[in-house]
Design a protein around this motif. Structure first.
Motif, PDB file in Angstrom:
ATOM      1  N   ASN A 168       5.089   6.107  -6.002  1.00  0.00           N
ATOM      2  CA  ASN A 168       4.386   6.584  -4.808  1.00  0.00           C
ATOM      3  C   ASN A 168       2.874   6.517  -4.992  1.00  0.00           C
ATOM      4  O   ASN A 168       2.130   6.425  -4.025  1.00  0.00           O
ATOM      5  CB  ASN A 168       4.809   8.011  -4.477  1.00  0.00           C
ATOM      6  CG  ASN A 168       6.163   8.057  -3.784  1.00  0.00           C
ATOM      7  OD1 ASN A 168       6.504   7.151  -3.027  1.00  0.00           O
ATOM      8  ND2 ASN A 168       6.935   9.097  -4.050  1.00  0.00           N
ATOM      9  N   LEU A 169       2.441   6.566  -6.241  1.00  0.00           N
ATOM     10  CA  LEU A 169       1.010   6.455  -6.535  1.00  0.00           C
ATOM     11  C   LEU A 169       0.485   5.084  -6.100  1.00  0.00           C
ATOM     12  O   LEU A 169      -0.573   4.986  -5.474  1.00  0.00           O
ATOM     13  CB  LEU A 169       0.775   6.667  -8.027  1.00  0.00           C
ATOM     14  CG  LEU A 169      -0.676   6.812  -8.498  1.00  0.00           C
ATOM     15  CD1 LEU A 169      -1.311   8.059  -7.887  1.00  0.00           C
ATOM     16  CD2 LEU A 169      -0.731   6.877 -10.018  1.00  0.00           C
ATOM     17  N   ILE A 170       1.246   4.038  -6.419  1.00  0.00           N
ATOM     18  CA  ILE A 170       0.868   2.682  -6.016  1.00  0.00           C
ATOM     19  C   ILE A 170       0.948   2.529  -4.504  1.00  0.00           C
ATOM     20  O   ILE A 170       0.102   1.877  -3.884  1.00  0.00           O
ATOM     21  CB  ILE A 170       1.777   1.646  -6.709  1.00  0.00           C
ATOM     22  CG1 ILE A 170       1.401   1.522  -8.181  1.00  0.00           C
ATOM     23  CG2 ILE A 170       1.675   0.287  -6.033  1.00  0.00           C
ATOM     24  CD1 ILE A 170       0.063   0.877  -8.432  1.00  0.00           C
ATOM     25  N   LYS A 171       1.960   3.139  -3.903  1.00  0.00           N
ATOM     26  CA  LYS A 171       2.122   3.042  -2.451  1.00  0.00           C
ATOM     27  C   LYS A 171       0.979   3.743  -1.714  1.00  0.00           C
ATOM     28  O   LYS A 171       0.556   3.311  -0.643  1.00  0.00           O
ATOM     29  CB  LYS A 171       3.463   3.642  -2.037  1.00  0.00           C
ATOM     30  CG  LYS A 171       4.671   2.858  -2.547  1.00  0.00           C
ATOM     31  CD  LYS A 171       5.973   3.585  -2.226  1.00  0.00           C
ATOM     32  CE  LYS A 171       7.171   2.838  -2.810  1.00  0.00           C
ATOM     33  NZ  LYS A 171       8.443   3.571  -2.580  1.00  0.00           N
ATOM     34  N   MET A 172       0.492   4.837  -2.299  1.00  0.00           N
ATOM     35  CA  MET A 172      -0.630   5.565  -1.689  1.00  0.00           C
ATOM     36  C   MET A 172      -1.927   4.786  -1.830  1.00  0.00           C
ATOM     37  O   MET A 172      -2.772   4.803  -0.922  1.00  0.00           O
ATOM     38  CB  MET A 172      -0.792   6.935  -2.358  1.00  0.00           C
ATOM     39  CG  MET A 172       0.284   7.932  -2.046  1.00  0.00           C
ATOM     40  SD  MET A 172       0.127   9.443  -3.046  1.00  0.00           S
ATOM     41  CE  MET A 172      -1.381  10.153  -2.374  1.00  0.00           C
ATOM     42  N   PHE A 173      -2.097   4.127  -2.974  1.00  0.00           N
ATOM     43  CA  PHE A 173      -3.357   3.449  -3.273  1.00  0.00           C
ATOM     44  C   PHE A 173      -3.113   1.986  -3.660  1.00  0.00           C
ATOM     45  O   PHE A 173      -3.170   1.632  -4.847  1.00  0.00           O
ATOM     46  CB  PHE A 173      -4.099   4.170  -4.406  1.00  0.00           C
ATOM     47  CG  PHE A 173      -4.216   5.652  -4.198  1.00  0.00           C
ATOM     48  CD1 PHE A 173      -4.819   6.156  -3.057  1.00  0.00           C
ATOM     49  CD2 PHE A 173      -3.701   6.543  -5.131  1.00  0.00           C
ATOM     50  CE1 PHE A 173      -4.918   7.531  -2.866  1.00  0.00           C
ATOM     51  CE2 PHE A 173      -3.798   7.915  -4.947  1.00  0.00           C
ATOM     52  CZ  PHE A 173      -4.415   8.410  -3.798  1.00  0.00           C
ATOM     53  N   PRO A 174      -2.843   1.141  -2.666  1.00  0.00           N
ATOM     54  CA  PRO A 174      -2.662  -0.289  -2.955  1.00  0.00           C
ATOM     55  C   PRO A 174      -3.989  -0.938  -3.345  1.00  0.00           C
ATOM     56  O   PRO A 174      -5.053  -0.309  -3.258  1.00  0.00           O
ATOM     57  CB  PRO A 174      -2.140  -0.847  -1.626  1.00  0.00           C
ATOM     58  CG  PRO A 174      -2.666   0.102  -0.593  1.00  0.00           C
ATOM     59  CD  PRO A 174      -2.666   1.456  -1.248  1.00  0.00           C
ATOM     60  N   GLU A 175      -3.926  -2.189  -3.752  1.00  0.00           N
ATOM     61  CA  GLU A 175      -5.120  -2.867  -4.266  1.00  0.00           C
ATOM     62  C   GLU A 175      -6.242  -2.929  -3.245  1.00  0.00           C
ATOM     63  O   GLU A 175      -7.410  -2.792  -3.593  1.00  0.00           O
ATOM     64  CB  GLU A 175      -4.753  -4.280  -4.723  1.00  0.00           C
ATOM     65  CG  GLU A 175      -5.919  -4.998  -5.402  1.00  0.00           C
ATOM     66  CD  GLU A 175      -5.520  -6.349  -5.963  1.00  0.00           C
ATOM     67  OE1 GLU A 175      -6.056  -7.375  -5.485  1.00  0.00           O
ATOM     68  OE2 GLU A 175      -4.677  -6.375  -6.882  1.00  0.00           O
ATOM     69  N   ASN A 176      -5.906  -3.127  -1.960  1.00  0.00           N
ATOM     70  CA  ASN A 176      -6.963  -3.231  -0.950  1.00  0.00           C
ATOM     71  C   ASN A 176      -7.722  -1.918  -0.783  1.00  0.00           C
ATOM     72  O   ASN A 176      -8.897  -1.908  -0.410  1.00  0.00           O
ATOM     73  CB  ASN A 176      -6.411  -3.702   0.397  1.00  0.00           C
ATOM     74  CG  ASN A 176      -5.360  -2.765   0.956  1.00  0.00           C
ATOM     75  OD1 ASN A 176      -4.631  -2.109   0.215  1.00  0.00           O
ATOM     76  ND2 ASN A 176      -5.259  -2.697   2.261  1.00  0.00           N
TER      77      ASN A 176
END
Length: 220
Positions: free
Chosen positions: A177-185
């Motif tokens: 969920n951390l990656i989903k909250m803060f994607p690369e863009n």
């Protein structure tokens, strides 16, 4: 030898200020909540994650509080690997904060001591070294901005490889969920905001220096 030591003291004074300022902008902008709120709304992120906007903001506030060492992470939302990685991130944040305050303290102490050491020659010496050191910092920042604009992914990977001694930052987008909250863009926008803010800050320093130089021209 005496002049070398005096120049070194002024360089340390200016270096402390510039580096502390960079850390200040990184830490403050990284915790500027409206940036996150705007990104979530613009990308309809709460809907994509299957939660309400209020819940997503609460998870973000929980993350901020954790990084500041004020609470624990919500394990019902963040995965075990998310939490393990955030331990490293929190340590990095706390160390960076201590370094920032230490550098500001060193700058203040050196400023006071240098004024007494150089007396009438202080403005002349600091003006000369200010231009040189600031030019180096500006060159580094513009180089970083160019690197980021050309290949942000490579920059972001290198950033993690340098600062983290493990691979816990390699999170699974399907589970984290951390990656989903803060994607690369999102991080591209955040880093770009920091770099642009630093460029504006250093340009303002140049302008301020020119104004002070004109005002105290007879002392330089």
């Amino acid at each position: 030898m005496k002049n070398f030591i005096k120049n070194l003291l002024v360089l340390l004074q200016l270096f402390s200020l510039f580096l502390a300022s960079i850390l200040f902008f990184i830490l403050k902008i990284s915790f500027y909540f409206p940036i996150y709120k705007s990104f979530y709304l613009k990308n309809n992120l709460a809907h994509k994650l299957g939660v309400s906007n209020e819940q997503l903001l609460n998870y973000t506030e929980n993350l901020f509080a954790y990084l500041k060492n004020n609470t624990s992470l919500d394990s019902s939302w963040f995965t075990n690997k998310d939490i393990l990685h955030m331990v490293d991130v929190r340590n990095l944040y706390l160390i960076s904060s201590k370094i920032m305050y230490l550098l500001f303290f060193i700058f203040i102490i050196l400023t006071i001591s240098n004024i007494f050491i150089f007396k009438k020659n202080y403005l002349k010496i600091i003006s000369k070294l200010f231009n040189r050191l600031l030019a180096i910092f500006m060159l580094l920042i513009f180089s970083l901005a160019l690197y980021i604009s050309i290949n942000f992914t490579k920059f972001w990977i290198s950033f993690h490889e340098i600062l983290f001694s493990n691979d816990l930052w390699l999170l699974d987008p399907a589970e984290s969920n951390l990656i989903k909250m803060f994607p690369e863009n999102f991080f591209f926008f955040l880093v770009a905001s920091i770099v642009i803010s630093l460029i504006i800050y250093f340009v303002l320093l140049i302008i301020l220096k020119k104004i002070l130089s004109k005002k105290y021209a007879n002392k330089l």
